[in-house]
Design a protein around this motif. Structure first.
Motif, PDB file in Angstrom:
ATOM      1  N   SER A 119       2.490   4.499   0.391  1.00 56.43           N
ATOM      2  CA  SER A 119       2.671   4.802   1.816  1.00 56.43           C
ATOM      3  C   SER A 119       2.989   3.538   2.616  1.00 56.43           C
ATOM      4  O   SER A 119       3.654   3.600   3.644  1.00 56.43           O
ATOM      5  CB  SER A 119       1.434   5.501   2.389  1.00 56.43           C
ATOM      6  N   ILE A 120       2.549   2.403   2.122  1.00 52.85           N
ATOM      7  CA  ILE A 120       2.817   1.120   2.772  1.00 52.85           C
ATOM      8  C   ILE A 120       4.155   0.559   2.307  1.00 52.85           C
ATOM      9  O   ILE A 120       4.920   0.010   3.092  1.00 52.85           O
ATOM     10  CB  ILE A 120       1.678   0.123   2.467  1.00 52.85           C
ATOM     11  N   HIS A 121       4.417   0.694   1.014  1.00 48.11           N
ATOM     12  CA  HIS A 121       5.624   0.123   0.405  1.00 48.11           C
ATOM     13  C   HIS A 121       6.277   1.191  -0.482  1.00 48.11           C
ATOM     14  O   HIS A 121       6.040   1.240  -1.690  1.00 48.11           O
ATOM     15  CB  HIS A 121       5.241  -1.099  -0.415  1.00 48.11           C
ATOM     16  N   PRO A 122       7.105   2.054   0.105  1.00 47.29           N
ATOM     17  CA  PRO A 122       7.674   3.177  -0.647  1.00 47.29           C
ATOM     18  C   PRO A 122       8.827   2.816  -1.578  1.00 47.29           C
ATOM     19  O   PRO A 122       9.328   3.697  -2.279  1.00 47.29           O
ATOM     20  CB  PRO A 122       8.157   4.117   0.462  1.00 47.29           C
ATOM     21  N   HIS A 123       9.223   1.556  -1.651  1.00 51.56           N
ATOM     22  CA  HIS A 123      10.405   1.191  -2.427  1.00 51.56           C
ATOM     23  C   HIS A 123      10.115   0.640  -3.818  1.00 51.56           C
ATOM     24  O   HIS A 123      11.032   0.555  -4.624  1.00 51.56           O
ATOM     25  CB  HIS A 123      11.254   0.180  -1.646  1.00 51.56           C
ATOM     26  N   ARG A 124       8.895   0.264  -4.087  1.00 54.53           N
ATOM     27  CA  ARG A 124       8.591  -0.333  -5.399  1.00 54.53           C
ATOM     28  C   ARG A 124       8.627   0.730  -6.483  1.00 54.53           C
ATOM     29  O   ARG A 124       7.835   1.668  -6.459  1.00 54.53           O
ATOM     30  CB  ARG A 124       7.230  -1.010  -5.390  1.00 54.53           C
ATOM     31  N   PRO A 125       9.528   0.584  -7.456  1.00 53.87           N
ATOM     32  CA  PRO A 125       9.625   1.593  -8.514  1.00 53.87           C
ATOM     33  C   PRO A 125       8.349   1.724  -9.343  1.00 53.87           C
ATOM     34  O   PRO A 125       7.990   2.826  -9.754  1.00 53.87           O
ATOM     35  CB  PRO A 125      10.782   1.097  -9.391  1.00 53.87           C
ATOM     36  N   ASP A 126       7.648   0.611  -9.581  1.00 55.05           N
ATOM     37  CA  ASP A 126       6.436   0.699 -10.396  1.00 55.05           C
ATOM     38  C   ASP A 126       5.354   1.532  -9.720  1.00 55.05           C
ATOM     39  O   ASP A 126       4.612   2.262 -10.389  1.00 55.05           O
ATOM     40  CB  ASP A 126       5.911  -0.691 -10.762  1.00 55.05           C
ATOM     41  N   ILE A 127       5.286   1.467  -8.406  1.00 57.42           N
ATOM     42  CA  ILE A 127       4.300   2.276  -7.682  1.00 57.42           C
ATOM     43  C   ILE A 127       4.699   3.750  -7.755  1.00 57.42           C
ATOM     44  O   ILE A 127       3.862   4.613  -8.044  1.00 57.42           O
ATOM     45  CB  ILE A 127       4.157   1.805  -6.214  1.00 57.42           C
ATOM     46  N   SER A 128       5.966   4.044  -7.513  1.00 55.90           N
ATOM     47  CA  SER A 128       6.443   5.434  -7.595  1.00 55.90           C
ATOM     48  C   SER A 128       6.243   6.003  -8.991  1.00 55.90           C
ATOM     49  O   SER A 128       5.830   7.160  -9.149  1.00 55.90           O
ATOM     50  CB  SER A 128       7.919   5.521  -7.206  1.00 55.90           C
ATOM     51  N   GLN A 129       6.519   5.198 -10.007  1.00 53.98           N
ATOM     52  CA  GLN A 129       6.334   5.649 -11.387  1.00 53.98           C
ATOM     53  C   GLN A 129       4.860   5.939 -11.668  1.00 53.98           C
ATOM     54  O   GLN A 129       4.536   6.920 -12.353  1.00 53.98           O
ATOM     55  CB  GLN A 129       6.868   4.603 -12.364  1.00 53.98           C
ATOM     56  N   ALA A 130       3.974   5.110 -11.151  1.00 56.01           N
ATOM     57  CA  ALA A 130       2.541   5.336 -11.361  1.00 56.01           C
ATOM     58  C   ALA A 130       2.092   6.621 -10.685  1.00 56.01           C
ATOM     59  O   ALA A 130       1.329   7.411 -11.261  1.00 56.01           O
ATOM     60  CB  ALA A 130       1.739   4.146 -10.842  1.00 56.01           C
ATOM     61  N   VAL A 131       2.572   6.858  -9.462  1.00 60.20           N
ATOM     62  CA  VAL A 131       2.225   8.094  -8.754  1.00 60.20           C
ATOM     63  C   VAL A 131       2.727   9.301  -9.541  1.00 60.20           C
ATOM     64  O   VAL A 131       1.983  10.272  -9.766  1.00 60.20           O
ATOM     65  CB  VAL A 131       2.789   8.091  -7.312  1.00 60.20           C
ATOM     66  N   ASP A 132       3.970   9.251  -9.994  1.00 67.79           N
ATOM     67  CA  ASP A 132       4.536  10.363 -10.777  1.00 67.79           C
ATOM     68  C   ASP A 132       3.758  10.567 -12.076  1.00 67.79           C
ATOM     69  O   ASP A 132       3.421  11.700 -12.441  1.00 67.79           O
ATOM     70  CB  ASP A 132       6.012  10.108 -11.086  1.00 67.79           C
ATOM     71  N   ARG A 133       3.480   9.482 -12.772  1.00 74.62           N
ATOM     72  CA  ARG A 133       2.760   9.562 -14.044  1.00 74.62           C
ATOM     73  C   ARG A 133       1.371  10.184 -13.848  1.00 74.62           C
ATOM     74  O   ARG A 133       0.970  11.089 -14.581  1.00 74.62           O
ATOM     75  CB  ARG A 133       2.627   8.159 -14.656  1.00 74.62           C
ATOM     76  N   LEU A 134       0.655   9.728 -12.837  1.00 80.78           N
ATOM     77  CA  LEU A 134      -0.694  10.245 -12.609  1.00 80.78           C
ATOM     78  C   LEU A 134      -0.664  11.697 -12.148  1.00 80.78           C
ATOM     79  O   LEU A 134      -1.534  12.484 -12.537  1.00 80.78           O
ATOM     80  CB  LEU A 134      -1.440   9.361 -11.611  1.00 80.78           C
ATOM     81  N   ASN A 135       0.321  12.046 -11.342  1.00 81.01           N
ATOM     82  CA  ASN A 135       0.446  13.458 -10.944  1.00 81.01           C
ATOM     83  C   ASN A 135       0.678  14.345 -12.167  1.00 81.01           C
ATOM     84  O   ASN A 135       0.102  15.425 -12.271  1.00 81.01           O
ATOM     85  CB  ASN A 135       1.557  13.646  -9.916  1.00 81.01           C
ATOM     86  N   ARG A 136       1.511  13.879 -13.101  1.00 77.95           N
ATOM     87  CA  ARG A 136       1.735  14.644 -14.333  1.00 77.95           C
ATOM     88  C   ARG A 136       0.456  14.727 -15.159  1.00 77.95           C
ATOM     89  O   ARG A 136       0.099  15.789 -15.671  1.00 77.95           O
ATOM     90  CB  ARG A 136       2.852  14.006 -15.177  1.00 77.95           C
ATOM     91  N   MET A 137      -0.238  13.611 -15.279  1.00 79.67           N
ATOM     92  CA  MET A 137      -1.474  13.588 -16.075  1.00 79.67           C
ATOM     93  C   MET A 137      -2.547  14.491 -15.474  1.00 79.67           C
ATOM     94  O   MET A 137      -3.350  15.077 -16.207  1.00 79.67           O
ATOM     95  CB  MET A 137      -1.999  12.146 -16.182  1.00 79.67           C
ATOM     96  N   LEU A 138      -2.548  14.577 -14.158  1.00 78.60           N
ATOM     97  CA  LEU A 138      -3.552  15.409 -13.487  1.00 78.60           C
ATOM     98  C   LEU A 138      -3.083  16.838 -13.314  1.00 78.60           C
ATOM     99  O   LEU A 138      -3.705  17.619 -12.599  1.00 78.60           O
ATOM    100  CB  LEU A 138      -3.913  14.785 -12.136  1.00 78.60           C
TER     101      LEU A 138
END
Length: 186
Positions: free
Chosen positions: A162-181
């Motif tokens: 929400s602070i830095h929406p452009h970092r791919p590693d952050i977006s990938q982590a959010v996507d990965r955790l959403n899939r895992m959950l």
């Protein structure tokens, strides 16, 4: 009368120094606000430049000795000398306890030593001093994920995003955790 004049001049010098520092701090804060506003732009193509300037500004303590300790600590981190890094960065946090980047660098050293407890304590200090520190939030998310605290990790990564929406590693982590959950959202 002479004592009064000395006290008056000392107080006047202190007030002038504080107001000069306040002006510099205000300008620094305003520039950081501008940079964070730019990070929110959806079509920001040069987000790395904006991010670099944020990190550069975060790395200025206002004290030459604190800046030197940060530089030495980071050099030791880059060289893989984690004991020396901890020595420099602990001296820094002792010398400048209100300098968030010192705590952040030391949190990184602890993280690299797999000492998550001290690292997380330092991250807490970073976020108390600088709640917009997306790097510290990302590091917190990484540790929480490693510890199996997936919901908490997701919160940390989503806050960083929400602070830095452009970092791919952050977006990938959010996507990965959403899939895992299983697609759960908080």
């Amino acid at each position: 009368m002479r004592v009064f004049r000395i006290i008056h001049n000392t107080l006047l010098a202190a007030v002038l120094a504080m107001s000069a520092g306040t002006g510099a701090a205000l300008a620094q804060s305003e520039r950081l606000d501008e940079l964070f506003d730019r990070l929110q732009m959806p079509d920001l193509g040069n987000w790395e430049i904006v991010e670099d300037e944020i990190y550069q500004r975060w790395s200025i303590s206002g004290s030459a000795s604190a800046d030197y300790l940060l530089m030495r600590g980071r050099e030791a981190l880059e060289a893989g000398d984690l004991d020396a890094a901890l020595d420099h960065l602990t001296a820094l946090t002792d010398h400048a306890p209100d300098f968030a980047e010192g705590w952040n660098a030391r949190a990184t050293a602890y993280y690299r030593l797999n000492l998550y407890g001290p690292s997380m304590a330092d991250v807490q200090r970073v976020l108390a001093l600088n709640p917009r520190h997306f790097g510290a939030l990302t590091g917190l998310g990484m540790m929480l994920e490693d510890m199996g605290e997936l919901q908490a990790a997701l919160v940390a990564f989503e806050t960083a995003q929400s602070i830095h929406p452009h970092r791919p590693d952050i977006s990938q982590a959010v996507d990965r955790l959403n899939r895992m959950l299983g697609g759960e959202t908080l």
